[in-house]
Design a protein around this motif. Structure first.
Motif, mmCIF file in Angstrom:
data_model
loop_
_atom_site.group_PDB
_atom_site.id
_atom_site.type_symbol
_atom_site.label_atom_id
_atom_site.label_comp_id
_atom_site.label_asym_id
_atom_site.label_seq_id
_atom_site.Cartn_x
_atom_site.Cartn_y
_atom_site.Cartn_z
ATOM 1 N N GLN A 86 -2.884 -1.937 -2.835
ATOM 2 C CA GLN A 86 -1.690 -2.557 -3.409
ATOM 3 C C GLN A 86 -0.781 -3.079 -2.223
ATOM 4 O O GLN A 86 -0.039 -4.072 -2.361
ATOM 5 C CB GLN A 86 -1.052 -1.528 -4.468
ATOM 6 C CG GLN A 86 -1.776 -1.320 -5.625
ATOM 7 C CD GLN A 86 -1.183 -0.098 -6.420
ATOM 8 O OE1 GLN A 86 -0.281 0.694 -6.054
ATOM 9 N NE2 GLN A 86 -1.662 -0.018 -7.642
ATOM 10 N N GLU A 138 -1.453 -3.909 0.690
ATOM 11 C CA GLU A 138 -1.989 -5.265 1.066
ATOM 12 C C GLU A 138 -1.765 -6.575 0.213
ATOM 13 O O GLU A 138 -1.267 -7.558 0.923
ATOM 14 C CB GLU A 138 -3.521 -5.042 1.302
ATOM 15 C CG GLU A 138 -4.422 -6.210 2.104
ATOM 16 C CD GLU A 138 -5.900 -5.865 2.001
ATOM 17 O OE1 GLU A 138 -6.349 -6.163 0.967
ATOM 18 O OE2 GLU A 138 -6.330 -5.032 2.741
ATOM 19 N N THR A 139 -1.822 -6.484 -0.839
ATOM 20 C CA THR A 139 -1.595 -7.399 -1.729
ATOM 21 C C THR A 139 0.031 -7.524 -1.818
ATOM 22 O O THR A 139 0.420 -9.050 -1.781
ATOM 23 C CB THR A 139 -1.882 -7.012 -3.215
ATOM 24 O OG1 THR A 139 -3.319 -6.719 -3.259
ATOM 25 C CG2 THR A 139 -1.560 -8.228 -4.082
ATOM 26 N N LEU A 188 0.960 -9.438 1.520
ATOM 27 C CA LEU A 188 0.570 -10.975 1.352
ATOM 28 C C LEU A 188 1.544 -11.881 0.495
ATOM 29 O O LEU A 188 1.982 -12.776 0.884
ATOM 30 C CB LEU A 188 -0.766 -10.999 0.777
ATOM 31 C CG LEU A 188 -1.271 -12.665 0.498
ATOM 32 C CD1 LEU A 188 -1.672 -13.176 1.902
ATOM 33 C CD2 LEU A 188 -2.524 -12.646 -0.281
ATOM 34 N N VAL A 189 1.805 -11.266 -0.721
ATOM 35 C CA VAL A 189 2.830 -12.023 -1.643
ATOM 36 C C VAL A 189 4.189 -12.321 -1.219
ATOM 37 O O VAL A 189 4.771 -13.314 -1.009
ATOM 38 C CB VAL A 189 2.898 -11.393 -3.050
ATOM 39 C CG1 VAL A 189 4.133 -11.911 -3.961
ATOM 40 C CG2 VAL A 189 1.586 -11.415 -3.833
ATOM 41 N N ILE A 191 -8.375 -9.617 1.890
ATOM 42 C CA ILE A 191 -8.374 -9.672 0.393
ATOM 43 C C ILE A 191 -9.798 -10.263 0.216
ATOM 44 O O ILE A 191 -10.223 -9.789 -0.788
ATOM 45 C CB ILE A 191 -7.172 -10.254 -0.193
ATOM 46 C CG1 ILE A 191 -6.040 -9.293 0.044
ATOM 47 C CG2 ILE A 191 -7.439 -10.350 -1.777
ATOM 48 C CD1 ILE A 191 -4.815 -9.870 -0.600
ATOM 49 N N ARG A 249 -13.140 -8.226 -2.018
ATOM 50 C CA ARG A 249 -13.835 -8.594 -3.256
ATOM 51 C C ARG A 249 -15.140 -9.119 -2.980
ATOM 52 O O ARG A 249 -15.671 -9.957 -3.657
ATOM 53 C CB ARG A 249 -12.819 -9.866 -3.843
ATOM 54 C CG ARG A 249 -11.729 -9.182 -4.110
ATOM 55 C CD ARG A 249 -10.784 -10.006 -5.020
ATOM 56 N NE ARG A 249 -9.425 -9.428 -5.576
ATOM 57 C CZ ARG A 249 -8.264 -10.040 -5.691
ATOM 58 N NH1 ARG A 249 -8.200 -11.452 -5.207
ATOM 59 N NH2 ARG A 249 -7.405 -9.623 -6.076
#
Length: 162
Positions: A13, A15-16, A19-20, A65, A69
């Protein structure tokens, strides 16, 4: 849910979120810079350097990311024609080799980062270059860990929710 699972989810979370946040700040600074240059006749002195560094961070975070995935680019034309029992082995070998290459990239970029530290040059606003470039070995190390784990996990599966 054990402590390790919670820590893993928190890191994903973070990491995301990073990024955002970085993408939004990059857009905000770039738009501000364009408006200031057209309206005021000048812009923020540090904005161009920040933009370049943000693009580097976005690229490396995006690669991290993508690795979580397993949605990286792959040349798998040969693998498609293999029998099903060989596909898993080839995927494991591919993940293992990717992990090794990324570990090597992390090692070499760590050496680069150490050289930048000793050089002591500034990127912008009294921020050292090596702080801005620290994402390179970190990202390669994280990517290497993810692909190395994927090479040895049962059924070559990582967490699809990650």
């Amino acid at each position: 849910m054990n402590l390790l699972s919670r820590l893993h989810r928190f890191l994903l979370q973070a990491e995301t979120l990073l990024l955002v946040t970085l993408l939004l700040s990059l857009i905000l600074i770039a738009v501000t810079q364009v408006v200031m240059r057209n309206v005021v006749g000048g812009g923020l002195l540090w904005a161009d350097a920040y933009t370049r560094i943000s693009v580097l961070w976005l690229a490396m975070l995006g690669a991290m990311i993508g690795s979580r995935r397993q949605s990286h680019l792959a040349i798998d034309a040969f693998v498609r024609f293999l029998p099903a029992r060989w596909k898993n082995l080839m995927a494991r070998l591919n993940n293992g080799m990717t992990g090794l290459i990324c570990f090597a990239a992390a090692l070499f970029s760590s050496d680069f980062l150490l050289q930048e530290y000793h050089y002591a040059d500034l990127a912008f606003a009294n921020v050292p270059n090596w702080w801005c470039e620290a994402i390179i070995p970190l990202a390669f190390f994280v990517i290497a860990l993810r692909y190395s784990f994927a090479a040895f996990l049962p059924d070559n599966q990582t967490n699809p929710d990650a």
